[in-house]
Design a protein around this motif. Sequence first.
Motif, PDB file in Angstrom:
ATOM      1  N   VAL A 187       4.164  -8.066   6.093  1.00 45.13           N
ATOM      2  CA  VAL A 187       4.675  -6.611   6.128  1.00 45.13           C
ATOM      3  C   VAL A 187       5.394  -6.335   7.591  1.00 45.13           C
ATOM      4  O   VAL A 187       5.046  -6.958   8.591  1.00 45.13           O
ATOM      5  CB  VAL A 187       3.846  -5.677   5.618  1.00 45.13           C
ATOM      6  CG1 VAL A 187       3.394  -5.677   4.331  1.00 45.13           C
ATOM      7  CG2 VAL A 187       2.663  -5.382   6.810  1.00 45.13           C
ATOM      8  N   SER A 188       6.269  -5.372   7.476  1.00 41.87           N
ATOM      9  CA  SER A 188       7.032  -5.048   8.759  1.00 41.87           C
ATOM     10  C   SER A 188       6.193  -4.335   9.667  1.00 41.87           C
ATOM     11  O   SER A 188       6.059  -4.577  10.959  1.00 41.87           O
ATOM     12  CB  SER A 188       8.110  -4.186   8.399  1.00 41.87           C
ATOM     13  OG  SER A 188       8.880  -4.671   7.360  1.00 41.87           O
ATOM     14  N   LEU A 189       5.372  -3.430   9.158  1.00 42.28           N
ATOM     15  CA  LEU A 189       4.508  -2.633  10.015  1.00 42.28           C
ATOM     16  C   LEU A 189       3.252  -2.350   9.256  1.00 42.28           C
ATOM     17  O   LEU A 189       3.435  -1.781   8.066  1.00 42.28           O
ATOM     18  CB  LEU A 189       5.446  -1.211  10.282  1.00 42.28           C
ATOM     19  CG  LEU A 189       4.753  -0.181  11.410  1.00 42.28           C
ATOM     20  CD1 LEU A 189       4.660  -0.966  12.843  1.00 42.28           C
ATOM     21  CD2 LEU A 189       5.900   1.147  11.326  1.00 42.28           C
ATOM     22  N   ALA A 190       2.095  -2.068  10.078  1.00 45.09           N
ATOM     23  CA  ALA A 190       0.902  -1.491   9.593  1.00 45.09           C
ATOM     24  C   ALA A 190       0.544  -0.160  10.341  1.00 45.09           C
ATOM     25  O   ALA A 190       0.518  -0.091  11.619  1.00 45.09           O
ATOM     26  CB  ALA A 190      -0.344  -2.434   9.425  1.00 45.09           C
ATOM     27  N   VAL A 191       0.202   0.852   9.726  1.00 48.87           N
ATOM     28  CA  VAL A 191      -0.217   2.077  10.465  1.00 48.87           C
ATOM     29  C   VAL A 191      -1.558   2.680   9.802  1.00 48.87           C
ATOM     30  O   VAL A 191      -1.912   2.389   8.774  1.00 48.87           O
ATOM     31  CB  VAL A 191       1.050   3.297  10.267  1.00 48.87           C
ATOM     32  CG1 VAL A 191       2.423   2.727  10.985  1.00 48.87           C
ATOM     33  CG2 VAL A 191       1.106   3.530   8.994  1.00 48.87           C
ATOM     34  N   PRO A 192      -2.230   3.612  10.645  1.00 48.38           N
ATOM     35  CA  PRO A 192      -3.296   4.251  10.082  1.00 48.38           C
ATOM     36  C   PRO A 192      -2.899   5.092   8.776  1.00 48.38           C
ATOM     37  O   PRO A 192      -1.918   5.384   8.453  1.00 48.38           O
ATOM     38  CB  PRO A 192      -3.645   5.110  11.115  1.00 48.38           C
ATOM     39  CG  PRO A 192      -3.079   4.737  12.317  1.00 48.38           C
ATOM     40  CD  PRO A 192      -1.764   3.996  12.189  1.00 48.38           C
ATOM     41  N   ASP A 193      -3.927   4.852   7.901  1.00 47.85           N
ATOM     42  CA  ASP A 193      -3.659   5.429   6.500  1.00 47.85           C
ATOM     43  C   ASP A 193      -3.068   6.867   6.473  1.00 47.85           C
ATOM     44  O   ASP A 193      -2.310   7.248   5.758  1.00 47.85           O
ATOM     45  CB  ASP A 193      -4.899   5.467   5.955  1.00 47.85           C
ATOM     46  CG  ASP A 193      -5.480   4.143   5.440  1.00 47.85           C
ATOM     47  OD1 ASP A 193      -5.211   3.281   6.035  1.00 47.85           O
ATOM     48  OD2 ASP A 193      -6.539   3.999   4.469  1.00 47.85           O
ATOM     49  N   ASP A 194      -3.652   7.789   7.463  1.00 51.23           N
ATOM     50  CA  ASP A 194      -3.161   9.074   7.456  1.00 51.23           C
ATOM     51  C   ASP A 194      -1.591   9.335   7.889  1.00 51.23           C
ATOM     52  O   ASP A 194      -1.041  10.286   7.965  1.00 51.23           O
ATOM     53  CB  ASP A 194      -4.100  10.326   8.108  1.00 51.23           C
ATOM     54  CG  ASP A 194      -4.400   9.583   9.405  1.00 51.23           C
ATOM     55  OD1 ASP A 194      -3.726   8.740  10.058  1.00 51.23           O
ATOM     56  OD2 ASP A 194      -5.105  10.558  10.366  1.00 51.23           O
ATOM     57  N   GLU A 195      -1.012   8.274   8.569  1.00 44.67           N
ATOM     58  CA  GLU A 195       0.351   8.334   9.111  1.00 44.67           C
ATOM     59  C   GLU A 195       1.372   7.594   8.222  1.00 44.67           C
ATOM     60  O   GLU A 195       2.365   7.553   8.482  1.00 44.67           O
ATOM     61  CB  GLU A 195       0.132   7.686  10.406  1.00 44.67           C
ATOM     62  CG  GLU A 195      -0.768   8.323  11.509  1.00 44.67           C
ATOM     63  CD  GLU A 195      -0.958   7.583  12.784  1.00 44.67           C
ATOM     64  OE1 GLU A 195       0.075   6.786  13.146  1.00 44.67           O
ATOM     65  OE2 GLU A 195      -1.643   7.860  13.735  1.00 44.67           O
ATOM     66  N   LEU A 196       0.850   6.983   7.144  1.00 45.22           N
ATOM     67  CA  LEU A 196       1.795   6.127   6.327  1.00 45.22           C
ATOM     68  C   LEU A 196       3.029   7.025   5.780  1.00 45.22           C
ATOM     69  O   LEU A 196       3.915   6.331   6.109  1.00 45.22           O
ATOM     70  CB  LEU A 196       0.922   5.666   5.085  1.00 45.22           C
ATOM     71  CG  LEU A 196       1.736   4.849   4.005  1.00 45.22           C
ATOM     72  CD1 LEU A 196       2.381   3.039   4.975  1.00 45.22           C
ATOM     73  CD2 LEU A 196       0.810   4.330   3.003  1.00 45.22           C
ATOM     74  N   GLN A 197       2.689   8.022   5.051  1.00 41.05           N
ATOM     75  CA  GLN A 197       4.039   8.528   4.528  1.00 41.05           C
ATOM     76  C   GLN A 197       4.763   8.911   5.505  1.00 41.05           C
ATOM     77  O   GLN A 197       6.079   8.771   5.205  1.00 41.05           O
ATOM     78  CB  GLN A 197       3.412   9.776   3.676  1.00 41.05           C
ATOM     79  CG  GLN A 197       2.473   9.412   2.489  1.00 41.05           C
ATOM     80  CD  GLN A 197       3.077   8.231   1.473  1.00 41.05           C
ATOM     81  OE1 GLN A 197       4.445   8.083   1.405  1.00 41.05           O
ATOM     82  NE2 GLN A 197       2.251   7.319   0.982  1.00 41.05           N
ATOM     83  N   ALA A 198       4.316   9.766   6.560  1.00 43.38           N
ATOM     84  CA  ALA A 198       5.272  10.306   7.575  1.00 43.38           C
ATOM     85  C   ALA A 198       5.849   9.183   8.289  1.00 43.38           C
ATOM     86  O   ALA A 198       7.069   9.227   8.481  1.00 43.38           O
ATOM     87  CB  ALA A 198       4.534  10.964   8.592  1.00 43.38           C
TER      88      ALA A 198
END
Length: 266
Positions: A187-198
Amino acid sequence: MTKTLAVDTDDFRVELHDDGVAEVILGRPGSMPTTGVAGHAAIAALWTRLAAEPGVRSILVRSEGKGFCAGGHADLVRELLDSGPGRARVLREARALVQGMIDCDRPIVSAIHGAAVGAGAAVALLADVSVAAHSAKLIDGHTKIGVAAGDHAAVIWPLLCGMAKAKYHLLTCAPLTGAEAERIGLVSLAVPDDELQAAARRIAQELAAGSPTALAHTKRSLNHWLRMAWPAFEHSLALEMIDFAGPDAREGLAAFEERRAPRFGK
């Protein structure tokens, strides 16, 4: 201002926003999104349609459900097992889905949370920019149910994460978290769960504000790497359909439904 694009399925909906972002929203709150017979046909045809839709400058695919998408619904899998014409139709739709995402001139962003399996993994990973929550769970589970990994994997996994990792995960169906998928390049990028949609929305908006021709031409040029792999994809997809007609697929589905280990033939 937001408009809704009419689609012939309840599996997803499409919202067109005045900032140029088209949102493909899978599932419903509290449920696990799947693709049924109508939904599989609708999502296969969607990318060409969105590319031609006035005002659409980027596409964001996300889910409102418990996960991104669990793949084919039981009615679709049953048709693959029982119907030769059904297998031929699903083959055409799967080809159209992959080709539609590759050829769509609008950049596509996926926001992956929870499980992304089967057709869900295909849409998630064929996006031009894939953003996964750290806890997301990506699985290509084809061989676990006795069929070839044919709906997208051969065309893109080796390019994303290399042949060794692709073979390991496609042959064993070992799951990947979003964090691990980022580490190996899936995948291109992984982020904390609560930051995903933003985070995913921010990327989609940034792309929507960019030069449509520059982005389309860059995507089209880069995707020639995928087009070079097209014979491998066509072959894998045909073999998957052949496998659905065989006994291992029936045993694989039965084992899944009965929550037991499959007993495949020799």
